[in-house]
Motif scaffolding. Structure first.
Motif, PDB file in Angstrom:
ATOM      1  N   ASP A  56       0.833  -1.194   0.000  1.00  0.00           N
ATOM      2  CA  ASP A  56       0.000   0.000   0.000  1.00  0.00           C
ATOM      3  C   ASP A  56       0.877   1.257   0.000  1.00  0.00           C
ATOM      4  O   ASP A  56       2.099   1.187  -0.137  1.00  0.00           O
ATOM      5  N   SER A  57       0.257   2.405   0.165  1.00  0.00           N
ATOM      6  CA  SER A  57       0.978   3.673   0.107  1.00  0.00           C
ATOM      7  C   SER A  57       1.998   3.819   1.235  1.00  0.00           C
ATOM      8  O   SER A  57       2.994   4.532   1.071  1.00  0.00           O
ATOM      9  N   LEU A  87       3.723  -4.196  -9.114  1.00  0.00           N
ATOM     10  CA  LEU A  87       4.241  -3.335 -10.179  1.00  0.00           C
ATOM     11  C   LEU A  87       3.207  -2.282 -10.565  1.00  0.00           C
ATOM     12  O   LEU A  87       3.550  -1.127 -10.832  1.00  0.00           O
ATOM     13  N   ARG A  88       1.964  -2.668 -10.560  1.00  0.00           N
ATOM     14  CA  ARG A  88       0.876  -1.727 -10.903  1.00  0.00           C
ATOM     15  C   ARG A  88       0.847  -0.538  -9.950  1.00  0.00           C
ATOM     16  O   ARG A  88       0.606   0.592 -10.369  1.00  0.00           O
ATOM     17  N   VAL A  89       1.127  -0.763  -8.682  1.00  0.00           N
ATOM     18  CA  VAL A  89       1.150   0.329  -7.702  1.00  0.00           C
ATOM     19  C   VAL A  89       2.240   1.338  -8.071  1.00  0.00           C
ATOM     20  O   VAL A  89       2.031   2.548  -8.025  1.00  0.00           O
ATOM     21  N   PHE A  90       3.413   0.833  -8.451  1.00  0.00           N
ATOM     22  CA  PHE A  90       4.500   1.720  -8.864  1.00  0.00           C
ATOM     23  C   PHE A  90       4.140   2.462 -10.153  1.00  0.00           C
ATOM     24  O   PHE A  90       4.456   3.647 -10.301  1.00  0.00           O
ATOM     25  N   LEU A  95       5.881   6.185  -9.954  1.00  0.00           N
ATOM     26  CA  LEU A  95       7.166   5.923  -9.304  1.00  0.00           C
ATOM     27  C   LEU A  95       8.059   5.001 -10.132  1.00  0.00           C
ATOM     28  O   LEU A  95       9.263   4.943  -9.907  1.00  0.00           O
ATOM     29  N   ASP A  96       7.479   4.320 -11.112  1.00  0.00           N
ATOM     30  CA  ASP A  96       8.291   3.475 -11.987  1.00  0.00           C
ATOM     31  C   ASP A  96       9.252   4.319 -12.831  1.00  0.00           C
ATOM     32  O   ASP A  96      10.243   3.817 -13.352  1.00  0.00           O
ATOM     33  N   ARG A  97       8.991   5.635 -12.935  1.00  0.00           N
ATOM     34  CA  ARG A  97       9.888   6.530 -13.656  1.00  0.00           C
ATOM     35  C   ARG A  97      10.957   7.126 -12.742  1.00  0.00           C
ATOM     36  O   ARG A  97      11.955   7.656 -13.209  1.00  0.00           O
ATOM     37  N   LEU A  98      10.763   7.018 -11.447  1.00  0.00           N
ATOM     38  CA  LEU A  98      11.698   7.575 -10.468  1.00  0.00           C
ATOM     39  C   LEU A  98      12.609   6.498  -9.875  1.00  0.00           C
ATOM     40  O   LEU A  98      13.771   6.761  -9.573  1.00  0.00           O
ATOM     41  N   ILE A  99      12.069   5.308  -9.742  1.00  0.00           N
ATOM     42  CA  ILE A  99      12.780   4.210  -9.087  1.00  0.00           C
ATOM     43  C   ILE A  99      13.274   3.222 -10.141  1.00  0.00           C
ATOM     44  O   ILE A  99      12.559   2.894 -11.090  1.00  0.00           O
TER      45      ILE A  99
END
Length: 117
Positions: A56-57, A87-90, A95-99
């Motif tokens: 979760d968040s 992965l969907r949460v990221f 956040l998938d672009r930051l991490i």
């Protein structure tokens, strides 16, 4: 499912292996493990979320907070995410672009080791 957090090393990279669900009731275990490594001067970390089925968040906040701390100290954090739901949460949060996210542990460890600390 209770959370399990263990650590290992691959050369200069410290790996934090997590399984279970990361939510408001379990996130402190993950935070404490990451903080202990950072406080010990570890600067190349791979967070293995391959065994995580839900996050979760609260979990996202811990990952982002530790990434910021490592970046301030010249370190790096790579993350393994293999479960589509996690992965969907990221992805939804951007956040998938930051991490630096990888589908497997080998790739994530290689990326963490390749960065100059």
């Amino acid at each position: 499912m209770p959370i399990s957090v263990t650590t290992s090393e691959a050369g200069e990279v410290n790996i934090v292996h997590v399984s279970g669900e990361i939510d408001v009731t379990s996130a402190a275990v993950l935070r404490d493990a990451l903080e202990a490594l950072i406080a010990d001067g570890r600067r190349r970390l791979t967070l293995d979320l391959g065994g995580v089925t839900f996050m979760d968040s609260t979990g996202l906040g811990i990952v982002v907070g530790r990434l910021k701390k490592l970046t301030r100290h010249g370190g790096t954090l790579t993350v393994v995410v293999s479960h589509e739901r996690v992965l969907r949460v990221f992805t939804i949060t951007g956040l998938d672009r930051l991490i630096d996210i990888h589908p497997d542990l080998e790739g994530a460890v290689r990326a963490a080791g390749a960065v100059s600390a």
